[in-house]
Every structure is written in structure tokens, then in C-alpha cells.
Motif scaffolding. Sequence first.
Motif, PDB file in Angstrom:
ATOM      1  N   GLU A  36      26.080  41.151  59.812  1.00 21.62           N
ATOM      2  CA  GLU A  36      26.581  39.874  59.309  1.00 21.62           C
ATOM      3  C   GLU A  36      26.061  39.546  57.919  1.00 21.62           C
ATOM      4  OE1 GLU A  36      25.550  36.947  62.166  1.00 21.62           O
ATOM      5  OE2 GLU A  36      26.986  37.636  63.677  1.00 21.62           O
ATOM      6  N   LYS A  37      24.818  39.914  57.621  1.00 18.85           N
ATOM      7  CA  LYS A  37      24.250  39.554  56.324  1.00 18.85           C
ATOM      8  C   LYS A  37      25.080  40.121  55.177  1.00 18.85           C
ATOM      9  CE  LYS A  37      21.050  41.955  54.405  1.00 18.85           C
ATOM     10  NZ  LYS A  37      19.767  42.658  54.152  1.00 18.85           N
ATOM     11  N   THR A  38      25.350  41.417  55.238  1.00 19.24           N
ATOM     12  CA  THR A  38      26.119  42.047  54.167  1.00 19.24           C
ATOM     13  C   THR A  38      27.513  41.447  54.102  1.00 19.24           C
ATOM     14  OG1 THR A  38      24.881  44.073  54.638  1.00 19.24           O
ATOM     15  CG2 THR A  38      26.762  44.259  53.167  1.00 19.24           C
ATOM     16  N   ARG A  39      28.121  41.207  55.256  1.00 20.62           N
ATOM     17  CA  ARG A  39      29.452  40.589  55.262  1.00 20.62           C
ATOM     18  C   ARG A  39      29.428  39.220  54.606  1.00 20.62           C
ATOM     19  NH1 ARG A  39      31.075  37.975  60.671  1.00 20.62           N
ATOM     20  NH2 ARG A  39      29.440  36.613  59.831  1.00 20.62           N
ATOM     21  N   ASP A  40      28.461  38.388  54.980  1.00 19.84           N
ATOM     22  CA  ASP A  40      28.421  37.027  54.454  1.00 19.84           C
ATOM     23  C   ASP A  40      28.213  37.022  52.942  1.00 19.84           C
ATOM     24  OD1 ASP A  40      28.772  36.185  57.020  1.00 19.84           O
ATOM     25  OD2 ASP A  40      26.725  35.463  57.320  1.00 19.84           O
ATOM     26  N   ARG A  41      27.349  37.895  52.454  1.00 21.36           N
ATOM     27  CA  ARG A  41      27.100  37.925  51.012  1.00 21.36           C
ATOM     28  C   ARG A  41      28.286  38.518  50.252  1.00 21.36           C
ATOM     29  NH1 ARG A  41      21.340  39.475  48.699  1.00 21.36           N
ATOM     30  NH2 ARG A  41      22.502  38.767  46.863  1.00 21.36           N
ATOM     31  N   MET A  42      28.943  39.512  50.823  1.00 20.68           N
ATOM     32  CA  MET A  42      30.127  40.064  50.159  1.00 20.68           C
ATOM     33  C   MET A  42      31.273  39.055  50.140  1.00 20.68           C
ATOM     34  SD  MET A  42      30.381  44.101  51.148  1.00 20.68           S
ATOM     35  CE  MET A  42      29.154  45.286  50.582  1.00 20.68           C
TER      36      MET A  42
END
Length: 401
Positions: free
Chosen positions: A160-166
Motif C-alpha cells: 500500500e505504501k508504494t501505491r499511495d505515494r505513486m
Amino acid sequence: MSSESSIDPRRIGFLFNHDELHQVAHIAPIISALQRQAPSARVEVITSSDRQAEAVRQFLDPALPTPAFWSIRPNRWSRLAENLLGKMVPLNRLSSLKRSSDLFRHFDALVVPETTTTFLKINRSSDRTRLIFFPHGAGDRSIGFSPEISLFDYVLLPGEKTRDRMLAAGVIRPDNHRIVGYPKFEAYANRPPVRLFDNDKPIVLYNPHFDPLLSSWFRFGEQILDYFAQQSDYNLIFAPHVMLFQRKLLASVEHRMLKFRQRIDPHYAALAHIHIDTGSSSSVDMTYTNAADIYLGDVSSQIYEFIQKPRPAIFFNSHEADWRGNPNYDHWNFGPVLDDIADLGPTLKAVSPLSDSYREAQTRAFAYSFDIDAQQLPSQRAALAIAEFLDLQQRGEPATI
């Protein structure tokens, strides 16, 4: 459902186009999984060196047909030019891409672990070939969310972290990505620990990055090695990012900075309690992150692989970063952050055992960064996502003509 028949199968290439091997394990486990998920597709491998090809083969299921392997070696002129420029510009990678554009046009999709491949989109070298990206790591540096990612047709993500930042950066859309977990964990799961020292003293892993602005090596590296050379309470593994010692002149496109990398005095390697590895396969296959008791570093994404099992971590702020509240330094909440080498000794003594607050920070961040599915491996999830995105005929489905 795909309109392709078994006579004219879809071609999916897994492209490995880098000087080193640290990106291989991020997507190589998906190759065999996709062969199983979409057996009528032609799953193939493209590499730019014999070392890459050999590394990829280690992840293939021997029970399945061996994929076709293609080589896209750079020419000698690009190698010469890159060497003359101190390897500051990835001319080899760009040369390999440009010279192989005719090959790529025959593929329906390329699965890649790095962004240089967007050269094919920018130069319209292969309009029919869709690019599928899986980032090689789950770190916090801003370059992991760069504008080039928006050029990919589909993006596979570890959590989720990478998704949210992207999404916040506008480089992916709600409809062109899927979270699939982290195939590298699968690749090296259940490996027996490696014994590196003939004693049971705590092992510290010093893992500086190569970025000339962010890396602690340029300011503190020699002092850190000196500290461990002169003490007898700890063993040290010095295993920097593999790119740190591949170049004499380090360049940061992100921060527009150049620095010459200093050499390592050979006397450190002669000490029984110091293990130095500047680029073997052990420095990228989690051997050291699994073996260490304490992590010492700066901005490398390997900290997220280390906290799979929460343990003490210490970070050096060598560039006077205003890091608190900055998402590019979220991992600095996992342990003490030092500005002065004089604080290293006292901090090493104080950091163990791991405090409840740091343990909670690490556990929370790991769950946010990596989506773990106990029922399905990351490679299987990625293969399913690719098959659905490309509308491939999947196992158990009737073929269509």
C-alpha cells in the motif's frame, strides 16, 4: 478473452538490462509463475550479460520448459564512452535498448524492474509493446516515485505504501496497477543462515547507499570502518549498495551532484571481525540482512528487507537533512538518527534490545510496505495480474480462435 490462437501465441518478455544483479530477484520468480498461469503464452527472457542470464536461470522451475533467452549486449563503443564518462550516464543500458528495438517490437509486453526502459516509449521504439513495471525495492527515496513511471502501461506493486505515494505523485492511475506483494521475499525464503564469524558477538551490517548526496559513505564511511576496526565488542559486515563500488565517480541525477568514491584501505579486510563485500551475490540476496543483529545505514531500501524481522537500526544523517515528517525518510523512524560519528559507540550500546516504540514503528511500516497473502505467493499474484491485464488465455480456460 484473447482472440489469439495457440498457433500465434502472445509473447511476454522479462527484460533485465542493468550492470549488476540486484534487480533480478524482484521479477525473475514471476517467469515460471506466468508460464503456469498462461501456458499458451510465450514467456521469454532478455538479458544484457551472461551473469544476468545465469542469475535468472536460478529462479526457473526445472519442471517447466526453459524459456527462450535473448541477449542484448551493448556495443563496445557505448562501453568505452560510459567508461570515459566515469559510468555517470547509463549509456550501456540505453545502447542495448536502442539497438534491440527491432527485437522488442515482436513482444506484446515487457516486464521490467527499472525505469530506463521508458526510453522505448519516449522514442516510440516499440509502440505495440506494453511495458509492465515492478520497482526493485520498497524504499522511501523520492526517485522511487519519479515522473518516468507514468510512461508504463501497467505497474505491479509490493504494498500500500508504494501505491499511495505513486497515486499522490500522479504517476499511476487507479486502473493501471495492482498490489501483488514482494517476489524477492519468496525468492529467498527459508534459506539457512550463513555463519560469517567464528564467534557469537553481535553482528552489525553497514549498508550505505551510493547516491552522492544521501550516502553516509562519503562523509562518515572511513570513520565508521575505523571505529569497528579498533573495537572488539561487535562483528561488522560492510556491504554497501552494489553500485557504490562499481563506479569511481558517482552521479545523482535526482540531486545533480557528483562525487569521487574513495577507496577502502585493504587492512580492514584483513581483520577477522570485519567482513567486506562490495558487490557479490551475497550483497543482494538477503544473506547479510538476515545475518545481522543491528542495521547501520542511511537511505537504502534494504532497511525494509531487514525489518522483516524487527531488530535495532541506526541511521546516519550525513547531509543535514530536515527529515522529520518527510516521507522520503520515513525509515529513519525505525531507530536513532546520528549526525556525529562520536555518537556511534554509545548508540550501539543503547540500541539493544529493540525498544517497544521502534518495534512498533518497524512492524507498522513493514505491513504498510508489503502486502502478505498467506494463501498465494507474490509471483502467483503477479502472474495473474499480468495475465488479466494482457487478456491472456489462462490455464483451465478454453482456447478461442
